[in-house]
Design a protein around this motif. Structure first.
Motif, PDB file in Angstrom:
ATOM      1  N   GLN A 146       1.017  -1.313   0.113  1.00 39.52           N
ATOM      2  CA  GLN A 146       0.102   0.084  -0.103  1.00 39.52           C
ATOM      3  C   GLN A 146       0.874   1.239  -0.016  1.00 39.52           C
ATOM      4  N   ALA A 147       1.913   1.243   0.629  1.00 34.95           N
ATOM      5  CA  ALA A 147       2.767   2.431   0.622  1.00 34.95           C
ATOM      6  C   ALA A 147       3.943   2.380  -0.311  1.00 34.95           C
ATOM      7  N   GLY A 148       3.943   1.481  -1.332  1.00 37.57           N
ATOM      8  CA  GLY A 148       5.046   1.307  -2.197  1.00 37.57           C
ATOM      9  C   GLY A 148       4.650   2.062  -3.487  1.00 37.57           C
ATOM     10  N   PRO A 149       5.656   2.148  -4.171  1.00 41.84           N
ATOM     11  CA  PRO A 149       5.524   2.900  -5.692  1.00 41.84           C
ATOM     12  C   PRO A 149       4.494   2.277  -6.757  1.00 41.84           C
ATOM     13  N   THR A 150       3.951   1.394  -6.259  1.00 46.18           N
ATOM     14  CA  THR A 150       3.000   0.671  -7.124  1.00 46.18           C
ATOM     15  C   THR A 150       1.544   0.727  -6.733  1.00 46.18           C
ATOM     16  N   SER A 151       1.406   1.953  -5.637  1.00 45.86           N
ATOM     17  CA  SER A 151      -0.153   2.292  -5.271  1.00 45.86           C
ATOM     18  C   SER A 151      -0.926   2.392  -6.228  1.00 45.86           C
ATOM     19  N   LYS A 152      -2.353   2.125  -5.944  1.00 49.13           N
ATOM     20  CA  LYS A 152      -3.340   2.454  -7.135  1.00 49.13           C
ATOM     21  C   LYS A 152      -3.478   3.843  -7.332  1.00 49.13           C
ATOM     22  N   LYS A 153      -2.948   4.961  -6.662  1.00 47.97           N
ATOM     23  CA  LYS A 153      -3.057   6.329  -6.792  1.00 47.97           C
ATOM     24  C   LYS A 153      -2.282   6.643  -8.178  1.00 47.97           C
ATOM     25  N   ALA A 154      -1.356   5.897  -8.461  1.00 45.50           N
ATOM     26  CA  ALA A 154      -0.555   5.974  -9.794  1.00 45.50           C
ATOM     27  C   ALA A 154      -1.351   5.764 -11.184  1.00 45.50           C
ATOM     28  N   HIS A 155      -2.347   5.095 -10.832  1.00 46.37           N
ATOM     29  CA  HIS A 155      -3.311   4.498 -11.992  1.00 46.37           C
ATOM     30  C   HIS A 155      -4.415   5.463 -12.284  1.00 46.37           C
ATOM     31  N   LEU A 156      -3.984   6.902 -12.910  1.00 45.42           N
ATOM     32  CA  LEU A 156      -4.920   7.886 -13.455  1.00 45.42           C
ATOM     33  C   LEU A 156      -5.624   7.389 -14.676  1.00 45.42           C
ATOM     34  N   VAL A 157      -6.917   7.799 -15.013  1.00 48.61           N
ATOM     35  CA  VAL A 157      -7.662   7.316 -16.052  1.00 48.61           C
ATOM     36  C   VAL A 157      -8.229   8.507 -16.646  1.00 48.61           C
ATOM     37  N   VAL A 158      -7.981   8.634 -18.096  1.00 45.97           N
ATOM     38  CA  VAL A 158      -8.455   9.608 -18.808  1.00 45.97           C
ATOM     39  C   VAL A 158     -10.187   9.295 -19.215  1.00 45.97           C
ATOM     40  N   MET A 159     -11.058  10.014 -18.790  1.00 45.67           N
ATOM     41  CA  MET A 159     -12.328   9.632 -19.147  1.00 45.67           C
ATOM     42  C   MET A 159     -13.085  10.067 -20.425  1.00 45.67           C
ATOM     43  N   GLY A 160     -12.609   9.296 -21.416  1.00 46.61           N
ATOM     44  CA  GLY A 160     -12.998   9.774 -22.750  1.00 46.61           C
ATOM     45  C   GLY A 160     -12.365  10.859 -23.383  1.00 46.61           C
ATOM     46  N   GLN A 161     -12.487  11.147 -24.775  1.00 47.05           N
ATOM     47  CA  GLN A 161     -12.110  12.194 -25.397  1.00 47.05           C
ATOM     48  C   GLN A 161     -12.958  13.655 -25.194  1.00 47.05           C
ATOM     49  N   ALA A 162     -12.140  14.846 -25.362  1.00 44.89           N
ATOM     50  CA  ALA A 162     -12.724  16.051 -25.122  1.00 44.89           C
ATOM     51  C   ALA A 162     -13.740  16.136 -26.112  1.00 44.89           C
ATOM     52  N   ALA A 163     -14.900  16.758 -26.057  1.00 41.77           N
ATOM     53  CA  ALA A 163     -16.084  16.896 -26.798  1.00 41.77           C
ATOM     54  C   ALA A 163     -15.749  18.294 -27.466  1.00 41.77           C
ATOM     55  N   ARG A 164     -15.958  18.034 -28.908  1.00 39.32           N
ATOM     56  CA  ARG A 164     -15.915  19.486 -29.792  1.00 39.32           C
ATOM     57  C   ARG A 164     -16.611  20.577 -29.515  1.00 39.32           C
ATOM     58  N   PRO A 165     -16.321  21.893 -29.147  1.00 42.77           N
ATOM     59  CA  PRO A 165     -17.323  22.833 -28.659  1.00 42.77           C
ATOM     60  C   PRO A 165     -18.185  23.059 -29.929  1.00 42.77           C
ATOM     61  N   ALA A 166     -19.393  23.451 -29.643  1.00 40.72           N
ATOM     62  CA  ALA A 166     -20.292  23.940 -30.729  1.00 40.72           C
ATOM     63  C   ALA A 166     -20.287  25.345 -30.812  1.00 40.72           C
TER      64      ALA A 166
END
Length: 469
Positions: free
Chosen positions: A200-220
């Motif tokens: 839990q305290a090591g460098p392989t913590s789950k906090k390192a697993h950032l996720v991009v939630m999809g592509q940015a929408a094209r502004p209208a």
């Protein structure tokens, strides 16, 4: 005006009497807004969300939002995009990041086109995730990671050895064997809990697993302020400034409006108030220059802060007022005298009233020469800024005719001083107001007489209604 409360009727009066000027200023404001929209091209903004799994504190989320817009991340984005003339410093002004609910970092990008805004937001999110992951995970100490792996292997081997020792201790039929197996299992559990804490305290913590939630929408649509908003804002701003300017000028005006103030400034008694038919020509000063024509075109030659004219009965009622003022003037003079009717230059309605008063005096003197107690009148105009009265000749007094709300105390006091220098005593003051002439409208739209209607009769004399106030 300086002591009156600003009401909606005052705003309406400004709009009615300064409509041309306000329209011109509104158009100028709209043009200024359009010019601002040309100088500042339209911008488009879109955003993308990055999820941070695990347990995060609020201050940690704020730190991650700062990391997302840091110079390291933005410089990498500028290098990846390769836009001509756009470096990391300029991109940093176009990128924002904020911590939202649910461990989400919302990254927004602004650009000249919808496509560029979409690419900018996506690139910032990708570079941020890569940089944050390297900091939390891959950027750790390699030797520490190797030692942790070795420790895990040692724990596994120790667990196997504990199993072998437990088997050797027997099936647990004796007290000693049961006690030995219990101690060995406790040791196995303690080792496993230590490994879990290290994970839990090591460098392989789950906090390192950032996720991009999809592509940015094209502004209208464009990001505010849009061109339409700038044009409307400029027009509204100029309109408000014009109204506030008119109200401020009226508040700061020193023109006298009440009978008491005008009488005190001229140092004489008020003989009464007379009326002249109102209308735009009655308020227009004479002038043939370009400035005068421009003022007439914009409507600024008409006073806006004067109240609307009151209703008037007919010409006969107004004549009664002049007759009574002349009678009061006759009562103040012990003998027949020739008087100057002093009118400030530029006071058009006062000039009209003075002409009516002189006509009334001529009508009274027309049967014969001036008799006892019948003063003769002659009109003379003086400059309010530099008044100069003619020397005393046949005339031996002055009657000042002014309109309310047109002159300051200093200007009226200057006229009184000019009269005193020329040895003309100010024998009285006549105040002039404007009224709506209903006789013309009545003549234009005659009312059909109903059966039994009586012809109105105008009474002239002591019992006549109305009179000078």
């Amino acid at each position: 005006m300086s002591d009156d409360t600003i009401r909606l009727v005052t705003i309406g009066r400004i709009i009615r009497r300064r409509g041309r000027l306000l329209t011109l200023l509104v158009v100028m404001g709209a043009l200024v807004g359009y010019g601002a929209s040309v100088l500042f091209p339209p911008r488009y903004t879109t955003s993308v969300s990055v999820l941070l799994p695990g347990a995060w504190e609020e201050r940690e989320l704020l730190t991650q939002a700062q990391v997302a817009t840091s110079s390291v991340v933005v410089d990498r984005v500028a290098a990846t995009l390769g836009w001509a003339g756009v470096d990391g410093i300029e991109l940093r002004e176009r990128v924002t990041a904020e911590a939202a609910d649910g461990n989400i970092i919302k990254i927004s990008g602004t650009a000249e086109t919808p496509e560029r805004a979409q690419r900018l937001s996506d690139q910032v999110a990708q570079q941020y995730v890569a940089f944050a992951t390297r900091i939390v995970g891959d950027a750790g100490d390699p030797e520490a990671a190797a030692r942790l792996d070795a420790l895990r292997r040692t724990v596994v081997q120790t667990s196997r050895r504990i199993t072998e020792l437990a088997d050797t201790a027997g099936p647990g039929r004796s007290v000693e064997s049961v006690q030995t197996r219990t101690e060995l299992e406790g040791l196995r559990t303690a080792l496993q809990e230590s490994i879990d804490k290290l994970d839990q305290a090591g460098p392989t913590s789950k906090k390192a697993h950032l996720v991009v939630m999809g592509q940015a929408a094209r502004p209208a649509g464009e990001a505010p302020p849009t061109r339409t908003q700038l044009i409307a804002g400029g027009a509204l701003l100029f309109f408000l400034l014009a109204v506030v300017g008119h109200l401020t000028a009226a508040r700061m005006s020193r023109r006298l409006r009440t009978e008491t103030e005008i009488a005190a400034a001229l140092g004489s008694a008020l003989l009464g108030t007379v009326d002249v038919p109102g209308g735009r020509p009655a308020h227009r000063p004479e002038g043939r220059g370009l400035r005068s024509r421009l003022r007439r075109l914009l409507g600024t030659d008409v006073r806006w802060d004067m109240p609307n004219p009151r209703g008037s009965g007919d010409e006969g009622g107004r004549r009664i007022r002049y007759r009574r003022v002349y009678a009061r003037l006759q009562d103040r003079l012990p003998a027949a005298r020739r008087l100057l009717v002093v009118v400030p230059d530029g006071d058009e309605i006062a000039h009209r009233a003075a002409g009516e008063l002189v006509a009334e005096a001529e009508s009274a003197l027309s049967p014969g020469p001036a008799g006892p107690g019948l003063p003769a009148l002659r009109t003379v105009g003086v400059s309010a800024s530099r008044p100069m009265m003619p020397d005393r000749d046949d005339e031996s007094g002055a009657l000042v005719v002014v309109s309310a709300g047109s002159w300051t105390a200093g200007e009226l006091a200057g006229i009184a001083e000019a009269c005193a220098d020329a040895r003309h005593e100010v024998v009285g003051i006549v105040l002039v107001g404007t009224v709506r002439d209903r006789s013309k409208r009545s003549a234009a739209r005659p009312r059909s007489a109903a059966p039994g209607d009586a012809e109105p009769v105008l009474a002239v004399g002591e019992s006549a209604s109305g009179g000078a106030r």
